[in-house]
Each structure stands twice: as structure tokens, then as C-alpha cells.
Design an enzyme around this catalytic site. Sequence first.
Site, mmCIF file in Angstrom:
data_model
loop_
_atom_site.group_PDB
_atom_site.id
_atom_site.type_symbol
_atom_site.label_atom_id
_atom_site.label_comp_id
_atom_site.label_asym_id
_atom_site.label_seq_id
_atom_site.Cartn_x
_atom_site.Cartn_y
_atom_site.Cartn_z
ATOM 1 N N ASP A 262 6.373 1.024 -2.051
ATOM 2 C CA ASP A 262 7.393 0.478 -1.159
ATOM 3 C C ASP A 262 7.398 1.208 0.188
ATOM 4 O O ASP A 262 7.321 2.436 0.230
ATOM 5 C CB ASP A 262 8.759 0.638 -1.851
ATOM 6 C CG ASP A 262 9.888 0.112 -0.997
ATOM 7 O OD1 ASP A 262 9.879 -1.095 -0.704
ATOM 8 O OD2 ASP A 262 10.761 0.909 -0.613
ATOM 9 N N GLU A 304 2.995 -1.982 0.250
ATOM 10 C CA GLU A 304 3.896 -2.863 0.985
ATOM 11 C C GLU A 304 3.810 -2.466 2.457
ATOM 12 O O GLU A 304 4.508 -1.555 2.912
ATOM 13 C CB GLU A 304 5.343 -2.728 0.482
ATOM 14 C CG GLU A 304 6.214 -3.842 1.037
ATOM 15 C CD GLU A 304 7.527 -3.398 1.673
ATOM 16 O OE1 GLU A 304 8.232 -4.261 2.199
ATOM 17 O OE2 GLU A 304 7.837 -2.192 1.642
#
Length: 621
Positions: A262, A304
Site C-alpha cells: 500500500d 500500489e
Amino acid sequence: MNHECSRQAFLRRLEEHEDELKGLFEELYQNDRESYESFLLMLRHMWEERGERLQDLDAERESNPAWYKGHDLVGMQMYVKAFAGTLQGVREKLDYIEDCGVNYLHLMPLLESPEGRSDGGYAVSDFRKVQPELGTMADLAALAEDCHRRHIAVCLDFVMNHTSEDHDWARRAKAGERAYQQRYFFFDDWEIPIRFERTVPQVFPTTAPGNFTWNQEAQKVVMTTFYPYQWDLNYRNPAVFRDMTENMLFLCNQGVDIIRLDAVPYIWKELGTNCRNLPQVHSLVRIMRIACEIVCPGTLLLGEVVMEPSKVVPYFGTVDKPECHLLYNVTTMASTWHTVATKDVRLLRHQLGQVFALPKEYGFLNYLRCHDDVGWGLDYGFLRWFGMEEVPHKKFLNDYLTGMWLGSPARGELYNNDPRLGDARLCGTTASLCGVELARERNNGSLLDWALRLDEMLHAYMFTLSGIPVLYSGDEIARQNDYSYHDDPHKAVDSRWVHRGDMDWEAAEKRHDPETAEGRLFTALRLLENLRAEHRAFDGAADTWIVNTANDSVLGIGRYYQGEKLVALFNFGEREASIYTDELGDFTDLLNGERVDKRAVRLPSGGFRWMICDFNREGIT
Ligand code: GLC
């Protein structure tokens, strides 16, 4: 595999990577010997903890490293709570997941996170504990085992840029423990933070402005790039990196196959820079890749990286020194919605041309939308050639996709609307953005027919791209926006909740009835998934190119692999189109098996064709 074989394999992998690992580590941490030794010890320990079944899976995947690059994986992302309440509930719904043709399951953040200060689970307070309302770590491991039995891979977020302010480290830092303050970015006053603010842009300019927060308890300023309760970790501290890598490997040892890194571009901060994509980030990701290769080589890293294309591709690393296995095809996704709104495929053609030119080894994750907003990171340099300027163009896209533009059937909501900069992003489910919601509301059959055709075409186009297509749970049955979040004080400020609604199981019951909207879309997607899995032209190793359609509303994609050629056409325009294609070969329509007249391929507005030619069978014509 017996324990000794597996140990030998571990030692071989360690030896293979050790020199590079040591070099990278010493460069990042100024020859800090002790920290390096402690990192190695951690790796060894995590390997010892890895179960036998997972080690077997590692061996299997090591012998077939392209296991995720074919054309048979279909992903789905979901919040456990919205889909089935608990992890146990998801286990009970695996038949449905299989019925969707899904064999890659992305479970959205499910680790402990304080209620009301969780950013959808992206503020983790304990990396070893599942949110109690969803179940336990043992439930997660059991779900992963069930998935593996059904050949479903499991993806989980690893939120590594920050922890929740309730994480044990943060609590100790707040209480004044220096060792823990050094795990974050603490400042006595605003002098340095203000200097940072001069060069660091804002992620949430309206919902959480600024990159720093005053902490009353510690009487210090702390760096908070995202929400004020998400404290940025300081990876300059080797203890942070070791402990966080250990947390990641712990999740892998629960049976997680794909780790979604993330917000990875943000993990290294440097005064005077924009604190994104700094070179040290790549060293850290490379080390994490090596850590996985040594401890759990069956695991994939999905980065990401929601950035412009030139910043995304470096996260694949190099052929010799790869970083992420998979990255989001983010600019393609945003360009797709631009195309829906403008009905002009020139940008998408240009964008895909660039993606097609990349090495085939690069694995992309394709999606129409995810749990986040659509940010308008388009190639404005290209659009300017056609007179489209960034600020008015974003305004047009947002107006169109929120249904404010005259004649637009879309239903969406703005996200982080910043009128000062003329900037806003967009939220909405695929079906609502395609017009399904408005059509139902108005009880307009022909609009519904068109909207579902567009929805289906967008999925067909996503399935045409190399990589792993990922559906957002509910999109397979044309789920609409859910406005109930407006009434929830914890969610109301964040419009991303509009497209994260609960699964509607009653609607899902209709999925096999083609007379219903749910059934029509579901059946169509299943057929497309099956065709994609059956035909090698969809393989990640295929050649791909843009097919000339001589029509700026019709996108053409060509694919070729081992004698099989696919020509795919997508009509984003308002009118029916008739396309002449001079692509070599005699084509059959993949969906209905009929011969195609290449000189006049007809496509209704929002329609598509998948046309196939098998040169092995037909010979070249
Ligand atoms: C990622 C997530 C997003 C979250 C942010 C902060 O961008 O996708 O939902 O808000 O990270 O963790």
C-alpha cells in the site's frame, strides 16, 4: 517436500541473494552490521515458521515462475464485512466466488484498526491481529487454506507507510519513549514541517489537509501524510524496516499469496523533495522482494503505485533485479473513464500504445475501478494537442461522470473537491457510472439496455488487456452506488464509501436469470472469462498492438500468440459504427461463432466484438 530438502532450498536461496542483500542494506543503513545481522536472523526465523504446505506451494511456483502470467486468472476485491460479515462468512461463500470465475481474491484491509479512525482499515494498530468483528488470524489462515484447495490465490494489503496512532509503537512514542519516537517523524516545533510543506503535495487536500499533525500528548509535531491518525513510519530506522518486513512475512505465513504494498511510493522522506518515489524506496522494495524470494518464493508483490506512467514502471525493477511482480494499470484505468465521457478513443489508443510497448514480463493488474477514487492523472501533454487543458477538462470529466453534464446518464460523486486548484477526483460503481442507476430510476428500458451494454463492453475491454483483470465485488451483478454512508458519521466525509456498499445477496440470486440486469451482466462476464481462459491469444506472452479502425470512437486491439490472432473492437461512440479492418486473416466472432465480414464489422453504440483467427487451422489468407 521433507524438511531437509526444504532447508537446503532455503539455504540455496539465501546464498543466491546474500551479496546483493548485504550491499543494499549497507548502503541504506551506513554499514550498520548489527542491523543487517538482525535482519538475517529475522528472515531465518520467518522461514522456520513457514508451514510445510506453504513450502510445497513455494516449490511448485518456483518451478513455474510464470504461474500468474497466463490468461486464466480473474481477480475480485472485496471488503470482508461488506461481502459476508466475517472471514468465516467468506469461507461459506467460496462457492459464489468460484461461480464468478474468480481465482484471485483480494481481501481489503482486515487487520485491527480503530473504529472511526481507520481509513477503511488502512490505519493498522496491530499487524498480527484481525479486526475482532471479522474473526481471528486463525480464521484468515483457514480461509487461505480453503482458497488454496480451490486454486484461489489470496491477496492482502500490507499498509507499510504508516501505522495507526493507536499502534503500540505510536502509544509508546506519545508517552515520550525516544526509541519509539524515532520510529516515526517527530519534531519539537513547526520549523522543519513547514519546510517540508513547501515541497510535499497533499494526498487528501480537503478531507485531511497538510502533511503534519500536532500531538498534544507528546507536545510534538508528527508527520501524517494521509489522515492525522495515520503516522508515517521512518524507514531510515533499520528497526522499523526489520519489524515491518517481519510483519509482512508473518502475513505470508498465514497463506497470503499476494502482498499489496500500500502507498509504497511514499515510504522514504527527504527534506526538500516531494517525498515520493525517492531512490531509497526502490532499494527497500528490492530488499522486500529478496526477503520474499528467500523465505516464501511463492509470494507475489503487488505495488500500489498511483502515479504517472514514468513513475510506475520503475517499480518493476530490472530483469536482473526485479522489484514488484505486479503493478496497477492506473493510467489506463483513468484514461478509460475519460474515453467513456468524451467518446473519443485517441488518448486511450495513445496510452495503450505505450503499455503495449513495455516488456511482456511486466505484469499488470487491470481494473475498471477499485475501492479508491478515480484520479485524473491523464497525459495532458497529449490532450493539449486536441485543445484539452487540464483544469477545464477535469471539470468536464467530473461533470459528465456525476451526471451534471446535459445528457449524461452517469451517477457518481466528487472526491476531495479542491475548488482552489480546480481539482477533484471521482467515485462511483461501474454500473452507476455507466448509467444503470439512472436507467432503473427512470424505468427506462432502452437506456438500461445501453448502459448494460456499455458495462459489458468495458469488462470485455479489460479482459482483452494482458495481465490480471480484477473485478470489484458487486460489479459482476451491476451493483449501484450506496448512498447510506452519508448517514454514518464515521464515513460521511469520505465519498469513496459510495462505491464500497454491502453485497446484495438477494440481487445475486438473480445472477443466472438473463432476463434481469444482474443475470445479463453476470452471464456475459462468465462467458467472456471462459473464452479468455480458453484462447491463448489472451496469454500475457502475446504480441499486442493497436488496430487501425479509422474511427475515433472505436478502439481496436490486436493480440497474437502461437498462431492465434484476436482482433477486438470497442465502440465508445454514441452512434453505430461500421469498421473496415485490413488485419490479415479470416475471422470468426468468438461470442457467436459466426464468420465475420472484415470489410464491415458493425458495432452498436457501446458494443464490442472479439474476432479470432487460428492460423494453425486456417492457413494464412
Ligand atoms: C492507499 C489506499 C487508500 C488509503 C491510502 C492510505 O492509497 O488504497 O484507500 O486511503 O493508501 O493508506
